[in-house]
Design a protein around this motif. Structure first.
Motif, PDB file in Angstrom:
ATOM      1  N   HIS A  70      45.521  47.272  29.617  1.00 20.96           N
ATOM      2  CA  HIS A  70      44.276  46.394  29.118  1.00 20.96           C
ATOM      3  C   HIS A  70      43.211  47.272  29.276  1.00 20.96           C
ATOM      4  O   HIS A  70      41.999  46.938  28.678  1.00 20.96           O
ATOM      5  N   THR A  71      43.025  48.283  29.937  1.00 21.18           N
ATOM      6  CA  THR A  71      42.019  49.195  30.088  1.00 21.18           C
ATOM      7  C   THR A  71      41.832  50.163  28.929  1.00 21.18           C
ATOM      8  O   THR A  71      40.792  50.437  28.119  1.00 21.18           O
ATOM      9  N   SER A  72      42.990  50.801  28.682  1.00 22.31           N
ATOM     10  CA  SER A  72      43.058  51.878  27.504  1.00 22.31           C
ATOM     11  C   SER A  72      43.366  51.172  26.190  1.00 22.31           C
ATOM     12  O   SER A  72      42.767  51.860  25.231  1.00 22.31           O
ATOM     13  N   LEU A 110      30.784  49.747  29.041  1.00 25.24           N
ATOM     14  CA  LEU A 110      30.843  48.117  29.218  1.00 25.24           C
ATOM     15  C   LEU A 110      32.297  47.773  29.199  1.00 25.24           C
ATOM     16  O   LEU A 110      32.637  46.829  30.282  1.00 25.24           O
ATOM     17  N   ALA A 111      33.132  47.998  28.598  1.00 21.96           N
ATOM     18  CA  ALA A 111      34.539  47.719  28.594  1.00 21.96           C
ATOM     19  C   ALA A 111      35.382  48.292  29.750  1.00 21.96           C
ATOM     20  O   ALA A 111      36.237  47.507  30.501  1.00 21.96           O
ATOM     21  N   PHE A 112      35.365  49.597  30.050  1.00 16.56           N
ATOM     22  CA  PHE A 112      35.988  50.045  31.042  1.00 16.56           C
ATOM     23  C   PHE A 112      35.584  49.347  32.277  1.00 16.56           C
ATOM     24  O   PHE A 112      36.298  49.226  33.197  1.00 16.56           O
ATOM     25  N   LEU A 113      34.399  49.305  32.738  1.00 20.64           N
ATOM     26  CA  LEU A 113      33.670  48.782  33.822  1.00 20.64           C
ATOM     27  C   LEU A 113      34.259  47.368  34.012  1.00 20.64           C
ATOM     28  O   LEU A 113      34.444  46.777  35.141  1.00 20.64           O
ATOM     29  N   SER A 114      34.106  46.653  32.874  1.00 19.04           N
ATOM     30  CA  SER A 114      34.578  45.144  32.848  1.00 19.04           C
ATOM     31  C   SER A 114      36.076  44.971  33.193  1.00 19.04           C
ATOM     32  O   SER A 114      36.490  44.249  33.877  1.00 19.04           O
ATOM     33  N   GLU A 302      36.807  41.395  28.434  1.00 14.12           N
ATOM     34  CA  GLU A 302      37.323  42.652  29.002  1.00 14.12           C
ATOM     35  C   GLU A 302      37.564  42.423  30.539  1.00 14.12           C
ATOM     36  O   GLU A 302      38.647  42.989  31.152  1.00 14.12           O
ATOM     37  N   SER A 303      36.734  41.669  31.165  1.00 13.23           N
ATOM     38  CA  SER A 303      37.081  41.094  32.602  1.00 13.23           C
ATOM     39  C   SER A 303      38.219  40.304  32.569  1.00 13.23           C
ATOM     40  O   SER A 303      38.764  40.125  33.567  1.00 13.23           O
ATOM     41  N   VAL A 365      40.622  50.419  39.455  1.00 18.94           N
ATOM     42  CA  VAL A 365      39.655  51.460  39.553  1.00 18.94           C
ATOM     43  C   VAL A 365      39.955  52.923  38.787  1.00 18.94           C
ATOM     44  O   VAL A 365      39.163  53.578  38.282  1.00 18.94           O
ATOM     45  N   LEU A 366      41.157  53.533  39.064  1.00 19.07           N
ATOM     46  CA  LEU A 366      41.569  54.739  38.832  1.00 19.07           C
ATOM     47  C   LEU A 366      41.609  54.646  37.250  1.00 19.07           C
ATOM     48  O   LEU A 366      41.438  55.783  36.610  1.00 19.07           O
ATOM     49  N   GLY A 367      42.321  53.481  36.861  1.00 20.21           N
ATOM     50  CA  GLY A 367      42.460  53.464  35.267  1.00 20.21           C
ATOM     51  C   GLY A 367      41.030  53.599  34.508  1.00 20.21           C
ATOM     52  O   GLY A 367      40.948  54.406  33.599  1.00 20.21           O
TER      53      GLY A 367
END
Length: 722
Positions: A70-72, A110-114, A302-303, A365-367
């Motif tokens: 759900h990150t990518s 915003l999306a990646f960090l969330s 995203e969170s 975190v790695l993603g």
């Protein structure tokens, strides 16, 4: 517990274990980009690679993939306005709007960090759940464990999107398919038709990849064009990072909502992200910018989407109730290692639980880090037409299914289940209850007979824990029944009795002749199971008979519902007058979209009857030029019959069957060298240069794969003869 947590963290310093985690993260990121696949395909494709591994590296790899899908999937939602998964469609509302304003990096940061924060919050929630749930889990005996398995299937069906009866039917079908093979109580073969191949039951990988993977490929393989409207990856990372820090409360709320949505079986990431978006809108003072590029519309959902997957693991590992498809496969993998969820995993494998938690947090975190570093090449992958990706995905999925048993028969079973999965999806049957039922079939039967042997009659139902689970099971069913009766009596203006007939892009054949035939076939299947199981011994036939009768009742209700909807359509033909001027203003696309779903296509106070669609005539007798394409589509109220998408899907399955025939005759490598270029040129209509490069790369990859991973390639009959 602290010792187990520190021991699990120390084990991740092992290079081999860390490598497996990285492999899972990379695979999850790639799968998240491909529409329709996501966590289900990521876990199912990686699952065969885990055979022969120890539980720790196997779980690290699978959790690594699950934590980042759900990150990518946000990349295509923000840059293309085409979400990689259903849950990312929420992010698309504000993310794509922000990207079109030249602020793509701001939206992506915003999306990646969330997503990263949501994964960490989910891991913390899973950590806290262990000491809180431990006394409860350790108090469970066989009656509670039996009710938990029933609860898992039932809640997944009742809480799934769409028709509850269809959800229960799909769950019963999954339980029935899961009972193919040897009975766990009498060692008697059931539903094998004398086949030694079916004696061991069906492969979990074959079932999951067939019902979800191949079915999704068949649904989307008609997409021959990429998206050429991609916006530029510009703006500033720094502004997004600074802005994200100001919305920490939305991050926290979204993560907590995601955990709760994950704990509830059948709710999943899509519902969780919409709930998070809803609370962001509800708690905002200024709501005018939502949908136009509001950062809160990105941060909250995203969170939630990553924390949903962590929340899903809480009932899966602690109670044995998988909340979704990926967790059901993880549960199936644990059972193959002899690790029972619940008291066993807490008492004997607590270090494994903490390894899962650490892996989820580190992978999150790695993603996010990988997405920041590789967003440009990742975004270019989203422009590849799905039809081109389909050729390679078919090869990989079939190879993955072969690894569990090493038998070509599993691949044919997988193909048949792919057709079944496509029919279920297209006609509005939720597939998650099917797979959850398949995984829980044997534990359900085992716990039932253990309960029956330890307790007299129904005394076990009077245990406090069992009574609580029965109440949890009955209340949602009663609530749905109450809503149905209230809608029938028109006591609530918001309840639409025709809501089930609404158009559904994910189920284009719902309320058509296809859904009627599917319901009738299921009725025949369940009836046949009753006939076959009647010849088994009393212990071996008890549970199949109960499931069979439940399935017969559910399927019969569905058939009656379908026939009743046909009757309503026929009645509407005689009641509706057609406004010719309105019909001139209705687009053919809108008319086609409404076929087979409702009797009327409304606009304001006027309506267009399906009689017009069937005959192509106005009340004035004039005929439109564009109507021959939809003539007879709604004839006699049966809805869509043989659509273009259905035709393309079945042709895709024929191509898959041809590939399996070639693989069985001349071997997998030789079959690849024929299937991939033929599929790309004929189906995907790819350029010759693309076809040659694609085929050579895949051939070399498959040639080298057995030396890199513990993978075997199917050998053909000609190879064995030579």
């Amino acid at each position: 517990m602290l010792d187990s947590a520190m021991s699990a963290l120390a084990s991740l310093t092992d290079p081999a274990l860390l490598l497996m985690l990285l492999v899972g993260v990379i695979a999850g990121l790639v799968m998240g980009l491909i529409p329709g696949l996501g966590g289900t395909a990521a876990v199912a494709i990686l699952l065969p690679i885990t055979f022969g591994m120890e539980p720790a590296p196997a779980l690290a790899m699978l959790i690594g993939a699950l934590a980042v899908v759900h990150t990518s999937d946000t990349v295509s939602a923000v840059l293309l306005g085409a979400p990689g998964s259903a849950s990312a469609s929420v992010t698309m509302l504000d993310g794509y709007s922000m990207a079109k304003k030249g602020q793509a990096k701001r939206a992506l940061s915003l999306a990646f960090l969330s997503s990263m924060a949501g994964g960490v919050i989910g891991a913390i929630g899973l950590t806290l759940a262990i000491p809180l749930a431990k006394p409860l889990v350790l108090s469970f005996a066989s009656p509670e464990l039996f009710m938990l398995t029933v609860l898992g299937v039932a809640l997944a069906a009742v809480l799934s999107r769409g028709n509850v009866i269809k959800g229960l039917t799909a769950g019963a079908l999954g339980l029935m398919v899961g009972m193919i093979g040897t009975s766990p109580t009498t060692a008697e073969e059931r539903f094998t038709f004398g086949s030694l191949f079916l004696g061991d039951g069906l492969s979990l990988v074959a079932v999951a990849l067939g019902v979800f993977g191949l079915a999704e490929i068949a649904s989307r393989a008609s997409q021959r064009r990429g998206d050429s409207t991609q916006v530029k990856v510009d703006g500033g990372w720094g502004s997004g990072i600074r802005e994200w820090l100001t919305h920490w409360s939305q991050v926290l709320r979204g993560g907590l909502i995601g955990i709760w949505a994950g704990i509830l079986p059948g709710v999943g990431a899509t519902a969780g992200t919409w709930l998070a978006y809803g609370q962001a809108v509800a708690t905002a003072k200024d709501k005018t910018q939502f949908g136009k590029g509001d950062p809160r519309g990105i941060v909250g959902p995203e969170s939630a989407n990553n924390s949903v997957e962590a929340g899903d693991l809480i009932p899966t590992f602690l109670f044995g109730i998988p909340g979704g498809v990926p967790s059901a496969m993880l549960l199936g993998m644990l059972l193959t290692y002899g690790i029972q969820p619940g008291p066993s995993i807490i008492n004997e494998h607590l270090d494994l639980m903490y390894l899962i938690i650490w892996s989820f947090a580190i992978a999150s975190v790695l993603g996010a880090l990988f997405c920041f570093l590789t967003v440009r090449p990742l975004s270019s992958l989203t422009k590849v037409p799905f039809a081109i990706l389909a050729a390679g995905l078919v090869v990989i999925m079939l190879l993955g299914s072969f690894q569990e048993s090493g038998q070509i028969g599993d691949l044919w079973i997988m193909l048949l289940l792919g057709v079944a999965g496509w029919l279920l999806k297209s006609t509005g049957f939720p597939r998650a209850p099917f797979l959850i039922g398949f995984v829980l079939a044997i534990p359900l039967e085992r716990y039932y007979f253990l309960t029956d042997s330890l307790y007299e009659g129904f005394d076990w139902m009077l245990r406090p824990g069992t009574m609580v689970f029965i109440a949890i099971l009955v209340l949602p069913i009663l609530w749905n029944a109450f809503k149905w009766f209230r809608a029938r009596r028109k006591l609530n203006a918001d309840d639409d009795s025709l809501a089930e007939s609404a158009p559904d892009a994910e189920a284009p054949l719902k309320n058509s002749i296809w859904s009627l035939v599917t319901s009738a076939v299921l009725l025949v299947v369940f009836s046949g199971s009753l006939v076959l199981s009647a010849g088994y011994s009393p212990d071996a036939r008890l549970v199949p008979q109960l499931i069979g009768w439940l399935g017969v009742i559910m399927a019969l209700v569905l058939v009656l519902q379908e026939l009743r909807s046909r009757k309503r359509v026929l009645a509407s033909w005689q009641q509706v007058s057609v406004d010719a001027s309105l019909y001139n203003t209705v687009s053919s696309e809108a008319v086609v979209h409404s076929m087979g779903t409702t009797a009327l296509l409304s606009s304001g106070s006027a309506a267009v009857s399906e009689t017009v669609i069937a005959t192509g005539r106005h009340s004035s007798g004039s005929v439109e030029q564009h109507q021959p394409a939809i003539v007879n589509a709604g004839k006699f109220g049966w809805g869509a019959r043989w659509t273009q998408d259905a035709s393309f899907a079945f042709r895709t399955f024929v191509w898959m069957g041809g590939f399996l025939l070639l693989a069985g005759l001349i071997g997998y490598l030789a079959a690849i060298s024929i299937f991939i270029p033929a599929f790309l040129l004929v189906v995907a209509r790819a350029k010759l240069k693309t076809t040659i490069i694609y085929t050579v790369v895949f051939f070399v990859l498959m040639l080298a794969l057995p030396s890199l991973l513990p993978i075997d390639l199917p050998q053909g009959l000609l190879t064995s003869w030579l």
